[in-house]
Design an enzyme around this catalytic site. Structure first.
Site, PDB file in Angstrom:
ATOM      1  N   GLN A  53      71.748  73.019  -5.061  1.00  0.00           N
ATOM      2  CA  GLN A  53      71.026  72.811  -3.797  1.00  0.00           C
ATOM      3  C   GLN A  53      71.152  74.084  -2.969  1.00  0.00           C
ATOM      4  O   GLN A  53      72.229  74.670  -2.891  1.00  0.00           O
ATOM      5  CB  GLN A  53      71.690  71.648  -3.056  1.00  0.00           C
ATOM      6  CG  GLN A  53      71.724  71.739  -1.535  1.00  0.00           C
ATOM      7  CD  GLN A  53      70.387  71.419  -0.918  1.00  0.00           C
ATOM      8  OE1 GLN A  53      69.613  70.631  -1.463  1.00  0.00           O
ATOM      9  NE2 GLN A  53      70.090  72.037   0.209  1.00  0.00           N
ATOM     10  N   THR A  54      70.055  74.520  -2.383  1.00  0.00           N
ATOM     11  CA  THR A  54      70.176  75.659  -1.469  1.00  0.00           C
ATOM     12  C   THR A  54      69.041  75.647  -0.466  1.00  0.00           C
ATOM     13  O   THR A  54      67.983  75.077  -0.717  1.00  0.00           O
ATOM     14  CB  THR A  54      70.180  77.001  -2.223  1.00  0.00           C
ATOM     15  OG1 THR A  54      70.220  78.066  -1.270  1.00  0.00           O
ATOM     16  CG2 THR A  54      68.952  77.169  -3.099  1.00  0.00           C
ATOM     17  N   ARG A  55      69.299  76.228   0.670  1.00  0.00           N
ATOM     18  CA  ARG A  55      68.232  76.501   1.627  1.00  0.00           C
ATOM     19  C   ARG A  55      68.261  77.976   1.990  1.00  0.00           C
ATOM     20  O   ARG A  55      67.701  78.403   2.982  1.00  0.00           O
ATOM     21  CB  ARG A  55      68.365  75.600   2.863  1.00  0.00           C
ATOM     22  CG  ARG A  55      69.691  75.715   3.593  1.00  0.00           C
ATOM     23  CD  ARG A  55      69.704  74.738   4.772  1.00  0.00           C
ATOM     24  NE  ARG A  55      70.623  75.125   5.802  1.00  0.00           N
ATOM     25  CZ  ARG A  55      71.885  74.756   5.893  1.00  0.00           C
ATOM     26  NH1 ARG A  55      72.396  73.964   4.975  1.00  0.00           N
ATOM     27  NH2 ARG A  55      72.649  75.157   6.883  1.00  0.00           N
ATOM     28  N   HIS A 114      71.944  85.385  -3.245  1.00  0.00           N
ATOM     29  CA  HIS A 114      72.631  86.664  -3.262  1.00  0.00           C
ATOM     30  C   HIS A 114      73.528  86.694  -4.495  1.00  0.00           C
ATOM     31  O   HIS A 114      73.630  85.712  -5.227  1.00  0.00           O
ATOM     32  CB  HIS A 114      73.415  86.851  -1.961  1.00  0.00           C
ATOM     33  CG  HIS A 114      72.529  86.893  -0.750  1.00  0.00           C
ATOM     34  ND1 HIS A 114      71.659  87.934  -0.505  1.00  0.00           N
ATOM     35  CD2 HIS A 114      72.337  86.011   0.266  1.00  0.00           C
ATOM     36  CE1 HIS A 114      70.991  87.698   0.620  1.00  0.00           C
ATOM     37  NE2 HIS A 114      71.379  86.531   1.097  1.00  0.00           N
ATOM     38  N   HIS A 150      75.840  83.706  -5.031  1.00  0.00           N
ATOM     39  CA  HIS A 150      75.279  82.456  -5.560  1.00  0.00           C
ATOM     40  C   HIS A 150      74.963  82.596  -7.049  1.00  0.00           C
ATOM     41  O   HIS A 150      75.121  81.657  -7.821  1.00  0.00           O
ATOM     42  CB  HIS A 150      74.018  82.068  -4.805  1.00  0.00           C
ATOM     43  CG  HIS A 150      74.183  82.113  -3.316  1.00  0.00           C
ATOM     44  ND1 HIS A 150      73.509  82.986  -2.507  1.00  0.00           N
ATOM     45  CD2 HIS A 150      75.004  81.415  -2.508  1.00  0.00           C
ATOM     46  CE1 HIS A 150      73.883  82.829  -1.262  1.00  0.00           C
ATOM     47  NE2 HIS A 150      74.799  81.874  -1.230  1.00  0.00           N
ATOM     48  N   GLY A 174      79.417  73.799  -2.671  1.00  0.00           N
ATOM     49  CA  GLY A 174      80.116  74.963  -2.135  1.00  0.00           C
ATOM     50  C   GLY A 174      80.934  74.583  -0.918  1.00  0.00           C
ATOM     51  O   GLY A 174      81.003  73.418  -0.531  1.00  0.00           O
ATOM     52  N   ARG A 175      81.575  75.588  -0.338  1.00  0.00           N
ATOM     53  CA  ARG A 175      82.268  75.342   0.924  1.00  0.00           C
ATOM     54  C   ARG A 175      81.222  75.121   2.006  1.00  0.00           C
ATOM     55  O   ARG A 175      80.170  75.717   1.999  1.00  0.00           O
ATOM     56  CB  ARG A 175      83.146  76.553   1.263  1.00  0.00           C
ATOM     57  CG  ARG A 175      84.333  76.613   0.357  1.00  0.00           C
ATOM     58  CD  ARG A 175      85.200  77.834   0.499  1.00  0.00           C
ATOM     59  NE  ARG A 175      85.195  78.502   1.787  1.00  0.00           N
ATOM     60  CZ  ARG A 175      86.131  79.372   2.155  1.00  0.00           C
ATOM     61  NH1 ARG A 175      87.147  79.629   1.359  1.00  0.00           N
ATOM     62  NH2 ARG A 175      86.058  79.977   3.312  1.00  0.00           N
ATOM     63  N   ASP A 176      81.512  74.205   2.920  1.00  0.00           N
ATOM     64  CA  ASP A 176      80.631  73.923   4.056  1.00  0.00           C
ATOM     65  C   ASP A 176      79.204  73.572   3.627  1.00  0.00           C
ATOM     66  O   ASP A 176      78.238  73.992   4.250  1.00  0.00           O
ATOM     67  CB  ASP A 176      80.615  75.117   5.030  1.00  0.00           C
ATOM     68  CG  ASP A 176      80.203  74.662   6.432  1.00  0.00           C
ATOM     69  OD1 ASP A 176      80.429  73.480   6.756  1.00  0.00           O
ATOM     70  OD2 ASP A 176      79.643  75.477   7.179  1.00  0.00           O
ATOM     71  N   HIS A 177      79.077  72.802   2.544  1.00  0.00           N
ATOM     72  CA  HIS A 177      77.766  72.352   2.063  1.00  0.00           C
ATOM     73  C   HIS A 177      77.060  71.558   3.174  1.00  0.00           C
ATOM     74  O   HIS A 177      77.631  70.640   3.736  1.00  0.00           O
ATOM     75  CB  HIS A 177      77.962  71.461   0.827  1.00  0.00           C
ATOM     76  CG  HIS A 177      76.684  71.016   0.189  1.00  0.00           C
ATOM     77  ND1 HIS A 177      76.240  71.535  -1.006  1.00  0.00           N
ATOM     78  CD2 HIS A 177      75.753  70.115   0.570  1.00  0.00           C
ATOM     79  CE1 HIS A 177      75.098  70.965  -1.329  1.00  0.00           C
ATOM     80  NE2 HIS A 177      74.774  70.099  -0.388  1.00  0.00           N
ATOM     81  N   ALA A 178      75.802  71.932   3.433  1.00  0.00           N
ATOM     82  CA  ALA A 178      74.966  71.220   4.425  1.00  0.00           C
ATOM     83  C   ALA A 178      75.579  71.186   5.809  1.00  0.00           C
ATOM     84  O   ALA A 178      75.282  70.307   6.615  1.00  0.00           O
ATOM     85  CB  ALA A 178      74.630  69.794   3.954  1.00  0.00           C
TER      86      ALA A 178
END
Ligand SMILES: [Zn+2]
Length: 392
Positions: free
Chosen positions: A196-198, A202, A205, A290-294
């Site tokens: 998932q990404t917004r 880089h 990722h 990941g850390r701090d997802h969403a």
């Protein structure tokens, strides 16, 4: 063709509420005499994702029992894990003529999207929902702000989809869950990791995706293209940047790019669970968290989106979360690393904050190649320059 076991959708059945052929024709005919309501962009997105099964087992917008149970316990009333309320808010004045048991038409402006049987119409406590779901009642939080601004009654009941929403951008990447599952099977993939990404991809990722890809058969790169925040890179620029990096740096037979037309809620840990369950419905067996997802601002602790998975038994979620640290390039190691794999001091690390990267791109400056692939930097710079030109 590989017909090997694929992962079951959440709740066991992939929901399909998309009407076709004569059944759709009959529904369109019936719709002429029915009352209707206008949907917000977020509800348009929810309607489509319910109908195609991305929110399985939901077959409609939540009624009161499910809503209360999800807000308070992160489970549907039947005990299945579900972390975010999926509700249809409406203004009191515009729903006075709608009663329980009525069938209504759901519109996106002038476009008829679907039908709903209103089984329930109920009031709710927005402050309580904000506190439970977003862990804050502050309006500065974008998810809380949207909640406070929405209508005061909720309509619950099953939906059907007769027409797709207006926005068909990125059409070649709009794979519904059933299509995604078929594509995975055709490639013979049995283990698929969803990402998932917004954000643009880089080097950090890329490292995380490729680390995960080492232990599975395929990567489903699934960027969110629904409503996002003002700091997020526009979806069309992101998609171009994904195409560039996939073309030059990923084996094509191991990656599928899809788009996830969901609204970003910024509910941090609860949204991480939600994103994982949705990707399970698309057929993924693993999901990168990941850390701090969403997350947004500093409303959630760094590891909260990973720790919340411990509140459930693995079989309750079904899809396997893969937890990653922040990655960065280390000059001493000569490669991308994380705090788990590199012993060196911070000054050896090439690290730029999101704010720094945005400022560089806006100035037309490419971040160092250890941070961003030049092909990606070029597209992001062009994107920034054209969006600034539009604003001027
Ligand atoms: Zn190092």
């Amino acid at each position: 063709m590989n017909t090997g076991a694929s992962i079951s959708p959440h709740g066991g059945t992939l929901i399909s509420r998309v009407l076709r052929g004569v059944i759709r024709e009959a529904a369109l005919e019936r719709a002429r005499d029915l009352p209707g309501i206008q949907l917000s962009p977020a509800s348009v997105s929810d309607l489509e994702l319910i109908a195609v099964g991305a929110f399985s087992p939901l077959a409609g917008f939540m009624g009161q029992a499910d809503y209360q149970s999800v807000v308070e316990t992160m489970h549907l009333a039947n005990g299945l894990v579900w972390s975010l309320p999926i509700t249809l808010p409406a203004e009191k004045g515009t729903t006075d003529h709608i009663g329980e048991g009525d069938e209504i038409v759901l519109y996106e402006e002038d476009r008829l999207l679907g039908l709903m049987t209103v089984e329930e119409k109920f009031g709710y406590d927005k402050v309580r929902e904000a506190h439970e779901v977003f862990r804050t009642t502050e309006e500065a939080h974008p998810g809380v702000a949207r909640l406070y601004a929405q209508g005061d009654v909720l309509l619950g009941g099953p939906v059907t989809l007769l027409n797709r929403p207006k926005d068909r951008s990125f059409i070649e990447f709009r794979h519904d869950p059933a299509q995604a599952r078929r594509m995975f099977a055709e490639r013979g993939w049995r283990r698929i990791v969803g990402f998932q990404t917004r954000n643009p991809i880089h080097r950090a990722h890329e490292y995380i995706q490729k680390s995960a890809l080492e232990i599975v058969d395929g990567l489903f790169l699934h960027p969110l293209v629904g409503e996002t925040g003002p700091d997020d890179v526009p979806a069309d620029v992101r998609i171009r940047s994904y195409q560039a990096i996939l073309r030059d740096y990923y084996p094509p037979e191991r990656v599928i790019l899809g788009v996830f037309p969901a609204t970003m809620r910024y509910a941090g840990p609860r949204e991480a669970i939600f994103h994982a369950i949705c990707r399970k419905n698309y057929g993924c067996t693993h999901f990168i968290v990941g850390r701090d997802h969403a997350g947004v601002g500093d409303y959630y602790g760094t590891y909260d989106a990973q720790l919340i998975f411990d509140e459930f038994r693995p079989e309750e979620i079904g899809i396997t979360p893969l937890f990653f640290e922040h990655a960065f390039y280390c000059k001493k190691c000569g490669t991308v690393v994380t705090a788990k794999t590199c012993p060196h001091d911070r000054e050896e690390h090439v690290y730029l904050s999101g704010t720094q990267v945005r400022a560089m791109l806006a100035r037309g400056e490419a971040p160092p190649p250890e941070f961003t692939r030049p092909e990606v930097a070029q597209i992001l710079i062009q994107g920034y320059q054209s969006s600034n030109a539009e604003e001027a």
